[in-house]
Write an enzyme that holds these catalytic residues in place. Structure first.
Site, PDB file in Angstrom:
ATOM      1  N   ARG A 102      46.683  14.928  83.501  1.00  0.00           N
ATOM      2  CA  ARG A 102      47.220  13.563  83.328  1.00  0.00           C
ATOM      3  C   ARG A 102      46.575  12.697  84.394  1.00  0.00           C
ATOM      4  O   ARG A 102      46.711  12.956  85.586  1.00  0.00           O
ATOM      5  CB  ARG A 102      48.744  13.555  83.483  1.00  0.00           C
ATOM      6  CG  ARG A 102      49.306  12.162  83.687  1.00  0.00           C
ATOM      7  CD  ARG A 102      50.804  12.088  83.558  1.00  0.00           C
ATOM      8  NE  ARG A 102      51.222  12.285  82.186  1.00  0.00           N
ATOM      9  CZ  ARG A 102      52.437  11.970  81.722  1.00  0.00           C
ATOM     10  NH1 ARG A 102      53.340  11.442  82.534  1.00  0.00           N
ATOM     11  NH2 ARG A 102      52.748  12.173  80.463  1.00  0.00           N
ATOM     12  N   HIS A 129      47.437   9.353  74.462  1.00  0.00           N
ATOM     13  CA  HIS A 129      48.484  10.347  74.756  1.00  0.00           C
ATOM     14  C   HIS A 129      48.643  11.262  73.533  1.00  0.00           C
ATOM     15  O   HIS A 129      49.655  11.234  72.838  1.00  0.00           O
ATOM     16  CB  HIS A 129      49.789   9.628  75.090  1.00  0.00           C
ATOM     17  CG  HIS A 129      50.788  10.477  75.817  1.00  0.00           C
ATOM     18  ND1 HIS A 129      50.548  11.797  76.159  1.00  0.00           N
ATOM     19  CD2 HIS A 129      52.039  10.194  76.274  1.00  0.00           C
ATOM     20  CE1 HIS A 129      51.610  12.274  76.791  1.00  0.00           C
ATOM     21  NE2 HIS A 129      52.523  11.331  76.879  1.00  0.00           N
ATOM     22  N   GLN A 132      51.812  13.634  73.003  1.00  0.00           N
ATOM     23  CA  GLN A 132      53.020  12.921  72.588  1.00  0.00           C
ATOM     24  C   GLN A 132      52.981  12.646  71.087  1.00  0.00           C
ATOM     25  O   GLN A 132      53.973  12.845  70.378  1.00  0.00           O
ATOM     26  CB  GLN A 132      53.126  11.599  73.362  1.00  0.00           C
ATOM     27  CG  GLN A 132      54.323  10.742  72.968  1.00  0.00           C
ATOM     28  CD  GLN A 132      55.649  11.346  73.387  1.00  0.00           C
ATOM     29  OE1 GLN A 132      55.839  11.695  74.530  1.00  0.00           O
ATOM     30  NE2 GLN A 132      56.581  11.475  72.446  1.00  0.00           N
ATOM     31  N   ASP A 219      57.432   1.316  73.452  1.00  0.00           N
ATOM     32  CA  ASP A 219      57.087   1.934  74.745  1.00  0.00           C
ATOM     33  C   ASP A 219      57.244   0.843  75.804  1.00  0.00           C
ATOM     34  O   ASP A 219      57.358  -0.352  75.482  1.00  0.00           O
ATOM     35  CB  ASP A 219      55.630   2.459  74.671  1.00  0.00           C
ATOM     36  CG  ASP A 219      55.187   3.196  75.940  1.00  0.00           C
ATOM     37  OD1 ASP A 219      56.065   3.595  76.743  1.00  0.00           O
ATOM     38  OD2 ASP A 219      53.962   3.369  76.129  1.00  0.00           O
ATOM     39  N   CYS A 259      58.651   7.255  73.370  1.00  0.00           N
ATOM     40  CA  CYS A 259      58.063   8.403  74.074  1.00  0.00           C
ATOM     41  C   CYS A 259      58.844   8.735  75.343  1.00  0.00           C
ATOM     42  O   CYS A 259      58.775   9.868  75.820  1.00  0.00           O
ATOM     43  CB  CYS A 259      56.601   8.135  74.400  1.00  0.00           C
ATOM     44  SG  CYS A 259      56.343   6.613  75.319  1.00  0.00           S
ATOM     45  N   ARG A 287      58.056  17.920  72.003  1.00  0.00           N
ATOM     46  CA  ARG A 287      56.896  18.048  72.898  1.00  0.00           C
ATOM     47  C   ARG A 287      56.639  19.526  73.183  1.00  0.00           C
ATOM     48  O   ARG A 287      55.505  19.993  73.191  1.00  0.00           O
ATOM     49  CB  ARG A 287      57.152  17.311  74.224  1.00  0.00           C
ATOM     50  CG  ARG A 287      57.235  15.803  74.153  1.00  0.00           C
ATOM     51  CD  ARG A 287      55.916  15.163  73.805  1.00  0.00           C
ATOM     52  NE  ARG A 287      54.863  15.518  74.742  1.00  0.00           N
ATOM     53  CZ  ARG A 287      54.641  14.914  75.922  1.00  0.00           C
ATOM     54  NH1 ARG A 287      55.380  13.893  76.279  1.00  0.00           N
ATOM     55  NH2 ARG A 287      53.653  15.301  76.711  1.00  0.00           N
TER      56      ARG A 287
HETATM   57  N1  NVA Z   1      52.642   3.949  78.245  1.00  0.00           N
HETATM   58  C1  NVA Z   1      53.390   4.790  79.149  1.00  0.00           C
HETATM   59  C2  NVA Z   1      53.692   6.087  78.499  1.00  0.00           C
HETATM   60  C3  NVA Z   1      54.489   7.050  79.333  1.00  0.00           C
HETATM   61  C4  NVA Z   1      54.728   8.354  78.647  1.00  0.00           C
HETATM   62  C5  NVA Z   1      52.601   4.977  80.432  1.00  0.00           C
HETATM   63  O1  NVA Z   1      51.386   5.172  80.351  1.00  0.00           O
HETATM   64  O2  NVA Z   1      53.193   4.908  81.507  1.00  0.00           O
HETATM   65  N1   CP Z   2      56.565  10.873  77.275  1.00  0.00           N
HETATM   66  C1   CP Z   2      56.028  11.431  78.382  1.00  0.00           C
HETATM   67  O1   CP Z   2      54.860  11.757  78.452  1.00  0.00           O
HETATM   68  O2   CP Z   2      56.931  11.622  79.401  1.00  0.00           O
HETATM   69  P1   CP Z   2      56.599  12.020  80.897  1.00  0.00           P
HETATM   70  O3   CP Z   2      55.861  10.840  81.520  1.00  0.00           O
HETATM   71  O4   CP Z   2      57.925  12.236  81.527  1.00  0.00           O
HETATM   72  O5   CP Z   2      55.743  13.241  80.920  1.00  0.00           O
END
Ligand code: NVA
Ligand code: CP
Length: 300
Positions: A102, A129, A132, A219, A259, A287
């Site tokens: 990540r 992502h 997800q 989101d 998400c 997930r």
């Molecule tokens: N768009 C959000 C998704 C988190 C799962 C982010 O990138 O923070």
């Molecule tokens: N939806 C998601 O990826 O959650 P986290 O940021 O908690 O991993």
């Protein structure tokens, strides 16, 4: 399938095959059947951003498959002190059977795959992502039976989620509509692809996107790494909310997805969130199953 870098790399058939395996793994888990599909396999989990779901579902998933997960915070890795990803990739390839990462730039994930010799899984970048969205597709199929003829609407930022959902929806034969302010559209190349391969609507009008929607997704307005833009985004996105009034034009049996983490009172109201909590938390649970399927496909 060698890696999971972004959803657009997968064919419709590959996605369906992951979803079918995920359904099977969910059934097995719910019936107390445990099989060591990945006995002795080691997965590194590199996190340059925070996570609840991704970290825990990958760690638990690897454990349940008989493998071993290693949580690697970038704060503690040399990568956080500037060691090039090319070198990290070649070193970790000698120890591990796979890496989930990540991070911010999609290029970093692509470089890991390019220089390493083990499967790489994108656990979220600013661009995509895919893990997800595989869980999201699994959840939609659970609730709706199939994807055929469904309309998915996304309200909010044209970010990593919107990019991957757009690709996933179009690949599975759903139509996709996004309501976002000007300047916050999804990736231009992906929109071009979506227009050529399916039914895409981009609008600044929330009700136009939500009209007759079967699945509504939202989101956060400011994603991880965009904390400095919080105030600017609160102004830009103020009317881009999933609330009862806006949902009045959607299908009666509309499914609401998020998400997570969710910001109640911003992208979604608390009443809508709680009314649809079953869908949202089934989505979060999935997930685990979807990623176990991905791990088996890539590491076995
Ligand atoms: N768009 C959000 C998704 C988190 C799962 C982010 O990138 O923070
Ligand atoms: N939806 C998601 O990826 O959650 P986290 O940021 O908690 O991993």
């Amino acid at each position: 399938m060698k890696h999971l870098l972004k959803l657009s790399d997968l064919s419709r058939e590959e996605i369906l095959s992951i979803l079918n395996l995920a359904d099977q793994l969910k059934f097995e888990r719910n019936n107390g059947i445990q099989k060591d599909y990945l006995k002795g396999k080691k997965l590194g989990l590199i996190f340059q951003k925070a996570s609840t779901r991704t970290r825990v579902s990958f760690e638990v998933g690897m454990y349940e498959l008989g493998g071993y997960p290693l949580f690697l915070s970038s704060n503690d890795l040399q990568i956080g002190r500037g060691e090039p990803v090319q070198d990290t990739a070649r070193v970790l390839s000698r120890y591990l059977d796979g890496i989930m990462i990540r991070t911010f730039a999609q290029k970093e994930v692509e470089d890991l795959a390019k220089y390493g010799s083990i499967p790489i899984i994108n656990g979220l970048t600013d661009y995509a992502h895919p893990c997800q969205v595989l869980a999201d597709l699994m959840t939609i199929r659970e609730y709706k039976g199939s994807f055929k003829g469904l309309k998915m609407a996304f309200v909010g930022d044209g970010n990593n989620m919107a990019n991957s959902l757009m690709v996933g929806a179009i690949k599975m034969g759903m139509s996709f509509a996004i309501a976002c302010p000007n300047g916050y559209e999804p990736d231009a190349e992906l929109m071009k692809w979506a227009k050529e391969n399916g039914d895409l609507t981009i609008t600044t009008n929330v009700k136009e996107a939500l009209k007759d929607a079967d699945v509504v997704y939202t989101d956060v307005w400011a994603s991880m790494g965009q904390e400095g833009e919080k105030q600017k985004r609160e102004l830009a996105f103020a009317s881009y909310q999933v609330n009862k009034e806006n949902l009045s034009v959607s299908k009666q049996d509309v499914m609401i997805m998020h998400c997570l983490p969710a910001h109640r009172g911003e992208e979604i109201t608390a009443d809508v969130f709680e009314e649809h909590a079953n869908e949202i938390f089934d989505e979060a649970e999935n997930r685990l199953h979807a990623q176990k399927a991905v791990l088996i496909k890539l590491l076995k």
